[in-house]
Motif scaffolding. Structure first.
Motif, short mmCIF file in Angstrom:
data_model
loop_
_atom_site.label_atom_id
_atom_site.label_comp_id
_atom_site.label_asym_id
_atom_site.label_seq_id
_atom_site.Cartn_x
_atom_site.Cartn_y
_atom_site.Cartn_z
N ALA A 23 -4.60 4.52 -0.62
CA ALA A 23 -3.44 3.72 -0.24
C ALA A 23 -2.86 4.09 1.13
O ALA A 23 -2.41 3.22 1.87
CB ALA A 23 -2.35 3.85 -1.31
N GLU B 185 -4.94 2.51 3.86
CA GLU B 185 -4.77 1.06 3.83
C GLU B 185 -3.39 0.65 4.35
O GLU B 185 -3.26 -0.39 4.99
CB GLU B 185 -5.02 0.55 2.42
CG GLU B 185 -6.49 0.68 2.03
CD GLU B 185 -6.77 0.41 0.57
OE1 GLU B 185 -5.82 0.18 -0.20
OE2 GLU B 185 -7.96 0.44 0.20
N CYS C 246 0.83 -1.21 0.00
CA CYS C 246 0.00 0.00 0.00
C CYS C 246 0.86 1.26 0.00
O CYS C 246 0.50 2.26 -0.62
CB CYS C 246 -0.96 -0.01 1.18
SG CYS C 246 -2.25 -1.27 1.01
N CYS D 281 -4.95 -7.00 -1.99
CA CYS D 281 -4.52 -6.49 -0.69
C CYS D 281 -5.70 -6.21 0.22
O CYS D 281 -5.66 -6.53 1.41
CB CYS D 281 -3.67 -5.23 -0.87
SG CYS D 281 -2.01 -5.58 -1.42
N ARG D 282 -6.74 -5.64 -0.32
CA ARG D 282 -7.94 -5.39 0.48
C ARG D 282 -8.56 -6.70 0.95
O ARG D 282 -9.03 -6.81 2.08
CB ARG D 282 -8.95 -4.58 -0.33
CG ARG D 282 -8.48 -3.16 -0.58
CD ARG D 282 -9.47 -2.38 -1.42
NE ARG D 282 -8.89 -1.09 -1.75
CZ ARG D 282 -8.95 -0.54 -2.95
NH1 ARG D 282 -9.57 -1.15 -3.93
NH2 ARG D 282 -8.39 0.63 -3.16
N ARG E 70 1.75 1.78 -3.48
CA ARG E 70 0.62 2.33 -4.23
C ARG E 70 0.50 3.84 -4.05
O ARG E 70 -0.10 4.51 -4.88
CB ARG E 70 -0.69 1.66 -3.79
CG ARG E 70 -0.87 0.30 -4.38
CD ARG E 70 -2.17 -0.35 -4.01
NE ARG E 70 -3.31 0.53 -3.96
CZ ARG E 70 -4.17 0.57 -2.94
NH1 ARG E 70 -4.01 -0.20 -1.89
NH2 ARG E 70 -5.19 1.39 -2.98
N ALA F 58 -4.44 -4.24 -5.84
CA ALA F 58 -5.06 -3.44 -4.77
C ALA F 58 -6.23 -4.21 -4.17
O ALA F 58 -6.38 -4.26 -2.94
CB ALA F 58 -5.53 -2.10 -5.32
#
Length: 182
Positions: A37, A40, A22, A167-168, A25, A164
């Motif tokens: 980002a 996160e 993140c 990752c979430r 990102r 992304a």
């Protein structure tokens, strides 16, 4: 968090790697990627710190109120940012869950499970339902995503929507695991 040390270390690794990605990102060329980002990354690193097994390291008593304050501030920021997009409401729920877990951990002995009652407390159950639903929805959304290259060239690491979302998804799974061990 309470639970076996091996699963705690796996959560630490998962959340730390997610937080590091993140941060990468945040250098994205896409404004939408950069705006989410930072929150996160904070969530990933905060979850990693909170997931360190209690048998290995027991944080000092002042650490839990500090976690609560940091994530309370992140929640206020997410509430303010929610005016621009609905995804920030998820950040608000995540920050509220971290504040809740911090407060529960501050009020519990180092090796006790739960708060002495039988069953799952109502707020923990509601957060578990929310994050389990979020994990399922994010997983379904992850399957059909194709990488989108910006400007004709190859997409950078920070501009990959499927990464992304992955990752979430991993942070949602980690949140479920942390809530289960609460």
């Amino acid at each position: 968090m309470h639970g076996p040390a091996s699963s705690g270390w796996l959560l630490v690794a998962l959340c730390a790697v997610t937080g590091a990605y993140c941060l990468a990102r945040m250098r994205s060329g896409a404004e939408g990627q950069r705006s989410a980002a930072g929150g996160e990354a904070l969530m990933g690193f905060g979850m990693a710190a909170m997931a360190v097994p209690a048998a290995v390291f027991t944080p000092p008593s002042w650490a839990w109120p500090v976690y609560a304050a940091v994530f309370g501030a992140a929640g206020v920021h997410a509430l303010w940012a929610a005016r621009a997009g609905a995804h920030h409401l998820h950040h608000l729920v995540g920050a509220a869950a971290m504040v809740y877990m911090s407060l529960v951990m501050a009020g519990s002995p180092a090796h006790a499970h739960g708060r002495g009652g039988s069953g799952v407390p109502l707020l923990t159950g509601a957060l578990l339902l929310y994050f389990a639903g979020y994990v399922l929805l994010t997983g379904v959304r992850l399957v059909p995503v194709a990488a989108v290259a910006g400007g004709g060239g190859p997409a950078g690491w920070g501009d990959r929507p499927e990464l992304a979302r992955a990752c979430r998804l991993s942070m949602g799974i980690a949140m479920v695991a942390m809530l289960l061990t609460l």
